[in-house]
Scaffold this motif. Sequence first.
Motif, PDB file in Angstrom:
ATOM      1  N   VAL A  12       0.841  -1.206   0.000  1.00  0.00           N
ATOM      2  CA  VAL A  12       0.000   0.000   0.000  1.00  0.00           C
ATOM      3  C   VAL A  12       0.872   1.250   0.000  1.00  0.00           C
ATOM      4  O   VAL A  12       0.611   2.204  -0.734  1.00  0.00           O
ATOM      5  CB  VAL A  12      -0.975  -0.002   1.200  1.00  0.00           C
ATOM      6  CG1 VAL A  12      -1.662   1.346   1.361  1.00  0.00           C
ATOM      7  CG2 VAL A  12      -2.010  -1.110   1.035  1.00  0.00           C
ATOM      8  N   ALA A  13       1.930   1.242   0.801  1.00  0.00           N
ATOM      9  CA  ALA A  13       2.827   2.402   0.861  1.00  0.00           C
ATOM     10  C   ALA A  13       3.504   2.626  -0.492  1.00  0.00           C
ATOM     11  O   ALA A  13       3.611   3.774  -0.949  1.00  0.00           O
ATOM     12  CB  ALA A  13       3.876   2.206   1.956  1.00  0.00           C
ATOM     13  N   ARG A  14       3.953   1.556  -1.151  1.00  0.00           N
ATOM     14  CA  ARG A  14       4.584   1.705  -2.476  1.00  0.00           C
ATOM     15  C   ARG A  14       3.575   2.211  -3.508  1.00  0.00           C
ATOM     16  O   ARG A  14       3.896   3.081  -4.318  1.00  0.00           O
ATOM     17  CB  ARG A  14       5.200   0.378  -2.917  1.00  0.00           C
ATOM     18  CG  ARG A  14       6.506   0.053  -2.222  1.00  0.00           C
ATOM     19  CD  ARG A  14       7.176  -1.188  -2.795  1.00  0.00           C
ATOM     20  NE  ARG A  14       6.435  -2.409  -2.484  1.00  0.00           N
ATOM     21  CZ  ARG A  14       6.504  -3.056  -1.326  1.00  0.00           C
ATOM     22  NH1 ARG A  14       7.274  -2.586  -0.368  1.00  0.00           N
ATOM     23  NH2 ARG A  14       5.823  -4.161  -1.122  1.00  0.00           N
ATOM     24  N   THR A  15       2.365   1.687  -3.457  1.00  0.00           N
ATOM     25  CA  THR A  15       1.324   2.139  -4.387  1.00  0.00           C
ATOM     26  C   THR A  15       1.010   3.612  -4.162  1.00  0.00           C
ATOM     27  O   THR A  15       0.896   4.389  -5.113  1.00  0.00           O
ATOM     28  CB  THR A  15       0.049   1.289  -4.214  1.00  0.00           C
ATOM     29  OG1 THR A  15       0.373  -0.074  -4.486  1.00  0.00           O
ATOM     30  CG2 THR A  15      -1.049   1.746  -5.155  1.00  0.00           C
ATOM     31  N   ASP A  16       0.871   4.013  -2.907  1.00  0.00           N
ATOM     32  CA  ASP A  16       0.612   5.420  -2.595  1.00  0.00           C
ATOM     33  C   ASP A  16       1.731   6.318  -3.107  1.00  0.00           C
ATOM     34  O   ASP A  16       1.472   7.394  -3.659  1.00  0.00           O
ATOM     35  CB  ASP A  16       0.446   5.624  -1.083  1.00  0.00           C
ATOM     36  CG  ASP A  16      -0.898   5.132  -0.564  1.00  0.00           C
ATOM     37  OD1 ASP A  16      -1.797   4.856  -1.385  1.00  0.00           O
ATOM     38  OD2 ASP A  16      -1.045   5.017   0.673  1.00  0.00           O
ATOM     39  N   ALA A  17       2.971   5.883  -2.936  1.00  0.00           N
ATOM     40  CA  ALA A  17       4.109   6.687  -3.394  1.00  0.00           C
ATOM     41  C   ALA A  17       4.080   6.855  -4.909  1.00  0.00           C
ATOM     42  O   ALA A  17       4.335   7.950  -5.429  1.00  0.00           O
ATOM     43  CB  ALA A  17       5.421   6.036  -2.954  1.00  0.00           C
ATOM     44  N   VAL A  18       3.752   5.793  -5.635  1.00  0.00           N
ATOM     45  CA  VAL A  18       3.675   5.874  -7.095  1.00  0.00           C
ATOM     46  C   VAL A  18       2.557   6.826  -7.513  1.00  0.00           C
ATOM     47  O   VAL A  18       2.746   7.702  -8.367  1.00  0.00           O
ATOM     48  CB  VAL A  18       3.452   4.473  -7.717  1.00  0.00           C
ATOM     49  CG1 VAL A  18       3.062   4.575  -9.182  1.00  0.00           C
ATOM     50  CG2 VAL A  18       4.699   3.621  -7.560  1.00  0.00           C
ATOM     51  N   LEU A  19       1.383   6.677  -6.911  1.00  0.00           N
ATOM     52  CA  LEU A  19       0.252   7.534  -7.281  1.00  0.00           C
ATOM     53  C   LEU A  19       0.512   9.001  -6.940  1.00  0.00           C
ATOM     54  O   LEU A  19       0.150   9.893  -7.712  1.00  0.00           O
ATOM     55  CB  LEU A  19      -1.024   7.037  -6.591  1.00  0.00           C
ATOM     56  CG  LEU A  19      -1.520   5.674  -7.062  1.00  0.00           C
ATOM     57  CD1 LEU A  19      -2.712   5.231  -6.237  1.00  0.00           C
ATOM     58  CD2 LEU A  19      -1.840   5.684  -8.541  1.00  0.00           C
ATOM     59  N   GLU A  20       1.158   9.251  -5.812  1.00  0.00           N
ATOM     60  CA  GLU A  20       1.478  10.629  -5.445  1.00  0.00           C
ATOM     61  C   GLU A  20       2.484  11.225  -6.421  1.00  0.00           C
ATOM     62  O   GLU A  20       2.369  12.392  -6.807  1.00  0.00           O
ATOM     63  CB  GLU A  20       2.002  10.683  -4.011  1.00  0.00           C
ATOM     64  CG  GLU A  20       0.910  10.445  -2.984  1.00  0.00           C
ATOM     65  CD  GLU A  20       1.434  10.323  -1.562  1.00  0.00           C
ATOM     66  OE1 GLU A  20       2.633  10.590  -1.327  1.00  0.00           O
ATOM     67  OE2 GLU A  20       0.637   9.948  -0.687  1.00  0.00           O
ATOM     68  N   ALA A  21       3.474  10.450  -6.824  1.00  0.00           N
ATOM     69  CA  ALA A  21       4.459  10.939  -7.799  1.00  0.00           C
ATOM     70  C   ALA A  21       3.782  11.240  -9.129  1.00  0.00           C
ATOM     71  O   ALA A  21       4.066  12.260  -9.763  1.00  0.00           O
ATOM     72  CB  ALA A  21       5.575   9.915  -7.985  1.00  0.00           C
ATOM     73  N   LEU A  22       2.881  10.365  -9.562  1.00  0.00           N
ATOM     74  CA  LEU A  22       2.160  10.621 -10.816  1.00  0.00           C
ATOM     75  C   LEU A  22       1.296  11.878 -10.702  1.00  0.00           C
ATOM     76  O   LEU A  22       1.226  12.668 -11.638  1.00  0.00           O
ATOM     77  CB  LEU A  22       1.287   9.412 -11.175  1.00  0.00           C
ATOM     78  CG  LEU A  22       2.024   8.165 -11.655  1.00  0.00           C
ATOM     79  CD1 LEU A  22       1.068   6.985 -11.727  1.00  0.00           C
ATOM     80  CD2 LEU A  22       2.687   8.409 -13.000  1.00  0.00           C
ATOM     81  N   ALA A  23       0.668  12.061  -9.570  1.00  0.00           N
ATOM     82  CA  ALA A  23      -0.168  13.247  -9.370  1.00  0.00           C
ATOM     83  C   ALA A  23       0.655  14.532  -9.422  1.00  0.00           C
ATOM     84  O   ALA A  23       0.161  15.569  -9.872  1.00  0.00           O
ATOM     85  CB  ALA A  23      -0.906  13.146  -8.037  1.00  0.00           C
ATOM     86  N   LEU A  41      -0.279   7.415 -19.599  1.00  0.00           N
ATOM     87  CA  LEU A  41      -1.619   8.015 -19.615  1.00  0.00           C
ATOM     88  C   LEU A  41      -1.606   9.429 -19.052  1.00  0.00           C
ATOM     89  O   LEU A  41      -2.260  10.327 -19.595  1.00  0.00           O
ATOM     90  CB  LEU A  41      -2.597   7.138 -18.831  1.00  0.00           C
ATOM     91  CG  LEU A  41      -2.975   5.821 -19.488  1.00  0.00           C
ATOM     92  CD1 LEU A  41      -3.767   4.953 -18.526  1.00  0.00           C
ATOM     93  CD2 LEU A  41      -3.753   6.067 -20.766  1.00  0.00           C
ATOM     94  N   VAL A  42      -0.850   9.635 -17.976  1.00  0.00           N
ATOM     95  CA  VAL A  42      -0.735  10.981 -17.401  1.00  0.00           C
ATOM     96  C   VAL A  42      -0.121  11.925 -18.423  1.00  0.00           C
ATOM     97  O   VAL A  42      -0.604  13.047 -18.632  1.00  0.00           O
ATOM     98  CB  VAL A  42       0.090  10.956 -16.098  1.00  0.00           C
ATOM     99  CG1 VAL A  42       0.483  12.362 -15.667  1.00  0.00           C
ATOM    100  CG2 VAL A  42      -0.681  10.264 -14.991  1.00  0.00           C
ATOM    101  N   ALA A  43       0.934  11.497 -19.081  1.00  0.00           N
ATOM    102  CA  ALA A  43       1.585  12.331 -20.093  1.00  0.00           C
ATOM    103  C   ALA A  43       0.631  12.629 -21.242  1.00  0.00           C
ATOM    104  O   ALA A  43       0.587  13.756 -21.748  1.00  0.00           O
ATOM    105  CB  ALA A  43       2.846  11.638 -20.606  1.00  0.00           C
TER     106      ALA A  43
END
Length: 59
Positions: A12-23, A41-43
């Motif tokens: 969960v912590a790794r997933t949160d870190a990835v999503l926060e970086a993408l945001a 997709l973000v790009a």
Amino acid sequence: MSYGDADVEGDVARTDAVLEALARREPVSGTDAAIRLLGALVADVDSQRLSSVSITPST
């Protein structure tokens, strides 16, 4: 197969870190195909948002 709480919390912590970086539109490295797809997709969304600003509506 059972997962310990520490494993789940770490995932969960790794997933949160990835999503926060993408945001924050930061580059996310990794070999995971899902992470690369999310980054692409973000790009793409950012690129479309920029190009849609310059489109003049026809009347």
